[in-house]
Design an enzyme around this catalytic site. Sequence first.
Site, PDB file in Angstrom:
ATOM      1  N   ARG A  63      25.417  50.251  36.748  1.00 38.77           N
ATOM      2  CA  ARG A  63      25.868  48.857  36.794  1.00 38.77           C
ATOM      3  C   ARG A  63      26.222  48.330  35.406  1.00 38.77           C
ATOM      4  NH1 ARG A  63      21.671  46.142  38.338  1.00 38.77           N
ATOM      5  NH2 ARG A  63      21.309  47.118  40.355  1.00 38.77           N
ATOM      6  N   TYR A 117      45.832  27.769  38.514  1.00 38.62           N
ATOM      7  CA  TYR A 117      45.980  28.722  39.622  1.00 38.62           C
ATOM      8  C   TYR A 117      45.187  28.190  40.829  1.00 38.62           C
ATOM      9  CZ  TYR A 117      45.245  33.296  41.923  1.00 38.62           C
ATOM     10  OH  TYR A 117      45.173  34.331  42.813  1.00 38.62           O
ATOM     11  N   ASP A 189      42.696  30.400  31.077  1.00 37.74           N
ATOM     12  CA  ASP A 189      43.268  31.502  31.851  1.00 37.74           C
ATOM     13  C   ASP A 189      44.515  31.949  31.087  1.00 37.74           C
ATOM     14  OD1 ASP A 189      44.722  33.103  33.618  1.00 37.74           O
ATOM     15  OD2 ASP A 189      43.969  32.046  35.385  1.00 37.74           O
ATOM     16  N   LYS A 214      47.356  41.982  36.713  1.00 40.86           N
ATOM     17  CA  LYS A 214      48.758  41.668  36.463  1.00 40.86           C
ATOM     18  C   LYS A 214      49.330  42.608  35.380  1.00 40.86           C
ATOM     19  CE  LYS A 214      48.193  38.045  39.180  1.00 40.86           C
ATOM     20  NZ  LYS A 214      47.019  38.469  39.927  1.00 40.86           N
TER      21      LYS A 214
HETATM   22  C1  LIG Z   1      47.193  32.728  36.595  1.00 40.25           C
HETATM   23  C2  LIG Z   1      46.322  33.601  37.437  1.00 40.25           C
HETATM   24  N1  LIG Z   1      45.033  33.697  37.132  1.00 40.25           N
HETATM   25  C3  LIG Z   1      44.181  34.452  37.849  1.00 40.25           C
HETATM   26  C4  LIG Z   1      44.631  35.157  38.936  1.00 40.25           C
HETATM   27  C5  LIG Z   1      43.643  35.931  39.772  1.00 40.25           C
HETATM   28  O1  LIG Z   1      43.678  37.259  39.515  1.00 40.25           O
HETATM   29  P1  LIG Z   1      43.226  38.352  40.583  1.00 40.25           P
HETATM   30  O2  LIG Z   1      44.327  38.416  41.593  1.00 40.25           O
HETATM   31  O3  LIG Z   1      43.055  39.568  39.768  1.00 40.25           O
HETATM   32  O4  LIG Z   1      41.939  37.872  41.181  1.00 40.25           O
HETATM   33  C6  LIG Z   1      45.975  35.107  39.302  1.00 40.25           C
HETATM   34  C7  LIG Z   1      46.485  35.882  40.460  1.00 40.25           C
HETATM   35  O5  LIG Z   1      47.569  35.678  40.929  1.00 40.25           O
HETATM   36  C8  LIG Z   1      46.846  34.304  38.536  1.00 40.25           C
HETATM   37  O6  LIG Z   1      48.140  34.176  38.860  1.00 40.25           O
END
Ligand SMILES: Cc1ncc(COP(=O)(O)O)c(C=O)c1O
Length: 403
Positions: A63, A117, A189, A214
Amino acid sequence: MAKSPTDKLSLSTRLVAGGRRKEWTGPVVNPPVWRASTHLYEDMATLADGPKRNEDGHFFYGRRGAPTQWALAEALTELEPGAAGTMLYPSGVAALAGTLLTILRPGDVLLITDNAYDPTRVMGLGLLRDFGVEARFFDPLDVAGFEAAICERSRAVLLEAPGSLTMEVQDIPALAALARKHNVISVMDNTWASPLGFQALKHGVDISVMSLSKHVGGHSDLMMGSAAAGGELYAKLRKRAQSLGQVVSPDDAALALRGLRTLEIRLQKQTASALEIAKWLDSRKEVAQVMCPMLPGAPGHDIWKRDFLGGCGLFSFVFMGGDAAARNRFIDALQLFGIGYSWGGYESLAVPIDPASIRSVTPWPFPDLDEGDRFGVRLAIGLEAPADLIADLEQAMAARHAP
Ligand SMILES: Cc1ncc(COP(=O)(O)O)c(C=O)c1O
């Protein structure tokens, strides 16, 4: 974990060298996939010593990871000057949740940018509310309004630039400085730019979160997230992630590490293609606004130019008038763009955007658009030839009109 000797190197070189410690890679280039739950101890003395050495880079139990995950975490830390470490999570959303559950307590207020998001917004209004935290939203572009919104209970702020779907570029240095002045922890983010395009901690942010699903993964075949922070906050993130049982698979860590090595050239190509396509869209009579921070004259371009080192392939545009059916006919007609969520892969994608329902303090459509200019599309530009993508968009424009 101690910094490796890449400290003085450029980001491009760190991208190649980061995390490749000899003791992790052995005689090969990449750290092998250490698939392990149990770590075996030499003898009773080392077993007894184990729990005391709860540090990155020490074998203990699956872990807490093994060299494959440590190498990825270290490579990411080296891209983020100011970070003491990077915590890995099974998705970007898990990284956001793990971060916010580390720094917030019942009774706290979390300020969230209104263009966050959507699952971040949902987290604020659901999970965090259930734990006694109050989420309040603020206008992403109103710096003075942000300071005015800070109260005694404000513990943290969630920033995102460019914001999801509508791509406003926040003045992160100004917002982060105000947060620090008022003892509010700033979390950003930073998925859109990655540390190659925006050095979040250097610009005053306390915790930089990224969905590695991404750009870093880059091939649409893995889910992962990360949070990088300075010493004290990193220690807290790590402790909370351990108590939440967060761990990523070594197979996925190896894939993410492979993606990371080519991140810069993919981002460069996708940024250049996105700009070419954004310019083309901007010249079309069917389009009311192109929301692409790299496009001169577009909303947010000036701040992007001031603060960012690069862009990516993700941007949106809004049709002039029309309706949802016309917009959907356009998307359906696309041949080279897949219809699907996520972005940052090698292939191009398109999704409709309807931000009105995920805003609370800023209007949609934006005041500079007509009320009818509300049907948008988000494009994620991949590695295809931009001329082919433009030809595809052009034929889909014709398909917008009802048969
Ligand atoms: C700006 C942004 N932050 C976070 C995420 C979340 O990432 P994950 O899909 O890996 O959970 C996304 C996913 O589309 C996103 O567009």
